[in-house]
Design an enzyme around this catalytic site. Structure first.
Site, short mmCIF file in Angstrom:
data_model
loop_
_atom_site.label_atom_id
_atom_site.label_comp_id
_atom_site.label_asym_id
_atom_site.label_seq_id
_atom_site.Cartn_x
_atom_site.Cartn_y
_atom_site.Cartn_z
N HIS A 25 0.74 1.04 -12.63
CA HIS A 25 1.47 -0.24 -13.44
C HIS A 25 3.05 0.41 -13.49
CE1 HIS A 25 2.14 -3.91 -15.47
NE2 HIS A 25 3.02 -3.24 -16.36
N ARG A 35 -6.44 -8.87 -8.02
CA ARG A 35 -7.57 -9.65 -8.32
C ARG A 35 -8.13 -8.95 -9.83
NH1 ARG A 35 -7.11 -14.44 -7.14
NH2 ARG A 35 -9.06 -14.81 -7.94
N ILE A 36 -8.29 -9.83 -10.84
CA ILE A 36 -8.98 -9.27 -12.07
C ILE A 36 -10.28 -9.10 -11.87
CG2 ILE A 36 -9.44 -9.71 -14.31
CD1 ILE A 36 -7.02 -11.81 -14.31
N LEU A 37 -10.69 -7.49 -12.28
CA LEU A 37 -11.97 -7.16 -12.01
C LEU A 37 -12.99 -7.48 -13.52
CD1 LEU A 37 -11.36 -3.77 -10.66
CD2 LEU A 37 -12.42 -5.55 -9.40
N ASP A 92 -4.11 -4.41 -17.65
CA ASP A 92 -2.93 -3.28 -17.86
C ASP A 92 -3.24 -2.67 -19.34
OD1 ASP A 92 -1.69 -3.99 -15.59
OD2 ASP A 92 -0.76 -5.63 -16.61
N GLU A 106 6.07 6.47 -9.07
CA GLU A 106 4.64 6.15 -8.91
C GLU A 106 3.97 7.14 -7.84
OE1 GLU A 106 3.85 1.98 -8.26
OE2 GLU A 106 5.85 1.62 -9.46
N ASP A 154 -9.62 -5.12 -20.25
CA ASP A 154 -8.65 -6.06 -20.54
C ASP A 154 -7.54 -5.59 -19.59
OD1 ASP A 154 -9.41 -6.83 -23.06
OD2 ASP A 154 -9.01 -4.93 -24.00
N GLY A 208 0.78 -1.18 -0.04
CA GLY A 208 -0.13 0.19 -0.08
C GLY A 208 0.83 1.27 0.12
N ASN A 218 1.36 3.06 -2.56
CA ASN A 218 0.70 4.00 -3.62
C ASN A 218 -0.54 4.51 -2.60
OD1 ASN A 218 1.87 4.18 -6.13
ND2 ASN A 218 2.11 2.30 -6.11
C1 4DW Z 1 -3.34 -7.08 -12.78
C2 4DW Z 1 -3.75 -7.96 -13.81
C3 4DW Z 1 -3.87 -9.26 -13.59
C4 4DW Z 1 -3.65 -9.71 -12.49
C5 4DW Z 1 -3.67 -8.83 -11.36
C6 4DW Z 1 -3.37 -7.58 -11.47
C7 4DW Z 1 -3.23 -5.56 -13.08
C8 4DW Z 1 -4.19 -4.44 -12.51
C9 4DW Z 1 -5.54 -5.03 -12.49
C10 4DW Z 1 -6.12 -5.37 -11.13
N1 4DW Z 1 -7.45 -5.89 -11.54
C11 4DW Z 1 -7.85 -5.45 -12.91
C12 4DW Z 1 -6.51 -5.08 -13.31
C13 4DW Z 1 -6.83 -4.51 -14.72
O1 4DW Z 1 -5.76 -3.93 -15.41
N2 4DW Z 1 -7.97 -4.63 -15.35
C14 4DW Z 1 -9.07 -5.38 -14.85
N3 4DW Z 1 -8.96 -5.67 -13.51
N4 4DW Z 1 -10.26 -5.53 -15.48
C15 4DW Z 1 -3.94 -11.37 -12.21
O2 4DW Z 1 -3.59 -12.08 -12.93
N5 4DW Z 1 -4.46 -11.66 -10.89
C16 4DW Z 1 -4.75 -12.87 -10.81
C17 4DW Z 1 -4.54 -13.35 -9.29
C18 4DW Z 1 -3.55 -13.20 -8.48
C19 4DW Z 1 -3.25 -13.32 -7.20
O3 4DW Z 1 -4.55 -13.39 -6.33
O4 4DW Z 1 -2.24 -13.20 -6.53
C20 4DW Z 1 -6.53 -13.32 -10.82
O5 4DW Z 1 -6.54 -14.63 -11.20
O6 4DW Z 1 -7.11 -12.48 -10.54
C1 GAR Z 2 3.49 -1.04 -7.42
O1 GAR Z 2 4.67 -1.15 -7.73
C2 GAR Z 2 2.41 -1.16 -8.63
O2 GAR Z 2 2.61 -0.27 -9.68
C3 GAR Z 2 2.27 -2.57 -8.98
O3 GAR Z 2 2.29 -3.21 -7.55
C4 GAR Z 2 3.08 -2.40 -6.69
C5 GAR Z 2 2.19 -2.11 -5.54
O4 GAR Z 2 3.08 -1.51 -4.42
N1 GAR Z 2 1.28 -2.93 -9.60
C6 GAR Z 2 1.24 -3.87 -10.73
O5 GAR Z 2 2.27 -4.42 -10.97
C7 GAR Z 2 -0.31 -4.08 -11.23
N2 GAR Z 2 0.02 -4.63 -12.57
P1 GAR Z 2 2.16 -0.78 -3.22
O6 GAR Z 2 1.15 -1.77 -2.51
O7 GAR Z 2 3.16 -0.49 -2.22
O8 GAR Z 2 1.45 0.27 -3.75
#
Ligand code: 4DW
Ligand code: GAR
Length: 218
Positions: free
Chosen positions: A111, A93-95, A147, A176, A145, A14, A16
């Site tokens: 990101h 978690r993917i939304l 990222d 960031e 989608d 956390g 950020n």
């Molecule tokens: C992101 C993308 C994929 C996973 C985790 C994070 C990047 C940011 C993001 C979070 N939720 C999102 C996004 C995004 O860009 N777009 C949408 N939702 N729609 C990922 O693959 N997560 C997996 C679980 C990981 C874990 O619990 O450690 C998952 O299955 O959700």
């Molecule tokens: C940050 O570096 C953020 O950019 C990255 O996770 C870290 C979270 O740190 N996010 C991703 O990689 C999303 N795809 P934080 O919990 O200290 O903010």
């Protein structure tokens, strides 16, 4: 000034979130953080929110049969606190498309790469492996989608000789923490317009020499 009520979704440390909380301490900041939701109990992000006096919730995704029901719970909390903006800050978690559609062009994510380069995981190592001399971070509007989505702000950092993924990550994290509050302020102030998948700003930033790069204005 009515400040935009903002929910922040987290899964980990956390830092950020902390940058957003710190920025929002200024009463002139156009957004206020009113709710922090974590899908993981006991993480540092929850402590940070509590220290700032912000309401916290834990919604463990493992309690739900599918992504839709998890997202319905999240959406109910966010709606219940009347939030018009959602920030993802290390949320893992993917939304679903349904959640994203409920806050159109109102969900931000940060990101640690210069998107569209290096979406996904291990971004810092991949930038090093590719021989990049510049790396950076991106705040973007969230689409269904991963990222992807219109870019609101980016910052670049140099890759230095002998860099490791850890050292590069630390240098990027500093940036960031600068661009996430900036992007939230722009969105909350109603200055972000999306056209053809790109962000247009309604007016130039006050400091045209700022090191943070934002898209062209309209
Ligand atoms: C992101 C993308 C994929 C996973 C985790 C994070 C990047 C940011 C993001 C979070 N939720 C999102 C996004 C995004 O860009 N777009 C949408 N939702 N729609 C990922 O693959 N997560 C997996 C679980 C990981 C874990 O619990 O450690 C998952 O299955 O959700
Ligand atoms: C940050 O570096 C953020 O950019 C990255 O996770 C870290 C979270 O740190 N996010 C991703 O990689 C999303 N795809 P934080 O919990 O200290 O903010």
């Amino acid at each position: 000034m009515k400040r935009a009520r903002t929910a922040v979704l987290v899964s980990g440390s956390g830092s950020n979130l902390q940058a957003l909380l710190d920025a929002a301490r200024d009463p002139g900041f156009p957004a206020e953080v009113v709710l922090v939701i974590s899908n993981v109990a006991g993480v540092r992000a929850l402590e940070r929110a509590r220290s700032a006096g912000v309401e916290t919730r834990v919604v463990d995704h493992r309690r739900f049969d599918d992504r839709e029901s998890f997202d319905t719970e999240l959406a109910g909390l966010v709606r219940g606190r009347d939030c018009s903006i959602v920030c993802l800050a290390g949320f893992m978690r993917i939304l679903t498309a349904g959640f994203v559609a409920a806050w159109p062009d109102r969900i931000l994510n940060i990101h640690p790469s210069l998107l569209p380069l290096f979406p996904g995981l291990h971004t810092h190592q991949r930038a090093l492996d590719a021989g990049m001399t510049i790396a950076g971070c991106t705040v973007h509007l969230v689409s269904a989608d991963l990222d992807a989505g219109p870019i609101v702000a980016q910052a670049a950092v140099p890759v230095l000789p002998g860099d490791t993924a850890e050292r590069l990550a630390a240098r990027i994290l500093v940036q960031e923490h600068r661009i996430y509050p900036l992007a939230l302020a722009l969105l909350a102030a109603g200055r972000v317009r999306v056209e053809n998948g790109r962000v247009l700003l309604d007016a130039p930033l006050p400091d045209p020499n700022q090191a943070v790069a934002v898209p062209d204005r309209a």
